[in-house]
Write a protein that holds these residues in place. Structure first.
Motif, PDB file in Angstrom:
ATOM      1  N   UNK A  39      28.636  34.197  47.801  1.00 51.20           N
ATOM      2  CA  UNK A  39      29.299  34.701  46.597  1.00 51.20           C
ATOM      3  C   UNK A  39      29.650  36.165  46.798  1.00 51.20           C
ATOM      4  N   UNK A  40      30.702  36.618  46.111  1.00 56.01           N
ATOM      5  CA  UNK A  40      31.039  38.038  46.189  1.00 56.01           C
ATOM      6  C   UNK A  40      30.120  38.832  45.258  1.00 56.01           C
ATOM      7  N   UNK A  41      30.210  40.155  45.351  1.00 59.06           N
ATOM      8  CA  UNK A  41      29.316  41.032  44.590  1.00 59.06           C
ATOM      9  C   UNK A  41      29.382  40.786  43.087  1.00 59.06           C
ATOM     10  N   UNK A  42      30.584  40.714  42.546  1.00 61.00           N
ATOM     11  CA  UNK A  42      30.700  40.559  41.096  1.00 61.00           C
ATOM     12  C   UNK A  42      30.170  39.200  40.642  1.00 61.00           C
ATOM     13  N   UNK A  43      30.391  38.169  41.433  1.00 55.11           N
ATOM     14  CA  UNK A  43      29.892  36.838  41.060  1.00 55.11           C
ATOM     15  C   UNK A  43      28.366  36.805  41.056  1.00 55.11           C
ATOM     16  N   UNK A  44      27.759  37.395  42.067  1.00 52.27           N
ATOM     17  CA  UNK A  44      26.294  37.372  42.123  1.00 52.27           C
ATOM     18  C   UNK A  44      25.695  38.292  41.061  1.00 52.27           C
ATOM     19  N   UNK A  45      26.378  39.384  40.734  1.00 51.27           N
ATOM     20  CA  UNK A  45      25.890  40.266  39.668  1.00 51.27           C
ATOM     21  C   UNK A  45      25.879  39.522  38.334  1.00 51.27           C
ATOM     22  N   UNK A  46      26.946  38.790  38.042  1.00 50.08           N
ATOM     23  CA  UNK A  46      26.994  37.993  36.813  1.00 50.08           C
ATOM     24  C   UNK A  46      25.948  36.900  36.801  1.00 50.08           C
ATOM     25  N   UNK A  47      25.792  36.226  37.934  1.00 51.40           N
ATOM     26  CA  UNK A  47      24.790  35.159  38.050  1.00 51.40           C
ATOM     27  C   UNK A  47      23.390  35.711  37.792  1.00 51.40           C
ATOM     28  N   UNK A  48      23.061  36.811  38.453  1.00 48.24           N
ATOM     29  CA  UNK A  48      21.734  37.419  38.308  1.00 48.24           C
ATOM     30  C   UNK A  48      21.519  37.891  36.872  1.00 48.24           C
ATOM     31  N   UNK A  49      22.531  38.457  36.254  1.00 46.18           N
ATOM     32  CA  UNK A  49      22.408  38.910  34.859  1.00 46.18           C
ATOM     33  C   UNK A  49      22.098  37.739  33.922  1.00 46.18           C
TER      34      UNK A  49
END
Length: 118
Positions: A39-49
Motif C-alpha cells: 500500500x502507498x503511504x496515504x492508504x496505510x495511514x488511513x488504514x492505521x487510523x
C-alpha cells in the motif's frame, strides 16, 4: 472474502492482514506495514487510523526516531486474529473439497504470479 470477514468479524480483509503482519512483527514501523501490504503511504495511514479508532492497534513514536511510527496489536486486535483462524480453516476446507491438490497448487502459482507482476 471481504464480505465474509466484514459480516463475521466486523473487519476488512486488509485490516485482518494488517493485524497478522503487526502481530508477527510486533513494533513494526508503519512503513514496513505499507511494504508488506503493498500500500502507498496515504492508504496505510488511513488504514492505521481506522484500525486505531476501532481499538485494533496502537501507534507510538519511538524515543530514538521521532519520524517513525511503530505499531502494536491491542487485545481487541488479538481477538480478531483468533476469531479469524477458524474462518480460514473453514475456507481452506471448502477449497479442498472443491479443488484437487494439483488445482490448488496451480491457483497458488497463478496468484503469486499476479502479486509479483502487479
Amino acid at each position: 472474502m471481504d464480505q465474509v470477514c466484514e459480516r463475521e468479524l466486523d473487519a476488512s480483509v486488509t485490516q485482518l492482514a494488517a493485524l497478522m503482519v503487526i502481530a508477527k512483527r510486533e513494533g513494526c514501523q508503519q512503513k514496513d506495514l505499507a511494504a508488506a501490504l503493498q500500500l502507498n503511504k496515504s492508504a496505510v495511514t488511513g488504514l492505521v487510523s481506522r484500525m486505531e479508532k476501532n481499538g485494533l492497534l496502537l501507534r507510538a513514536v519511538p524515543k530514538d526516531d521521532a519520524r517513525a511510527v511503530v505499531l502494536s496489536v491491542t487485545p481487541g486486535g488479538l481477538e480478531k486474529i483468533n476469531s479469524l483462524k477458524p474462518l480460514i480453516g473453514l475456507l481452506n476446507e471448502q477449497f479442498q473439497q472443491e479443488f484437487s491438490e494439483e488445482e490448488l497448487q496451480t491457483i497458488l502459482r497463478f496468484l503469486n504470479f499476479i502479486m509479483a507482476r502487479f
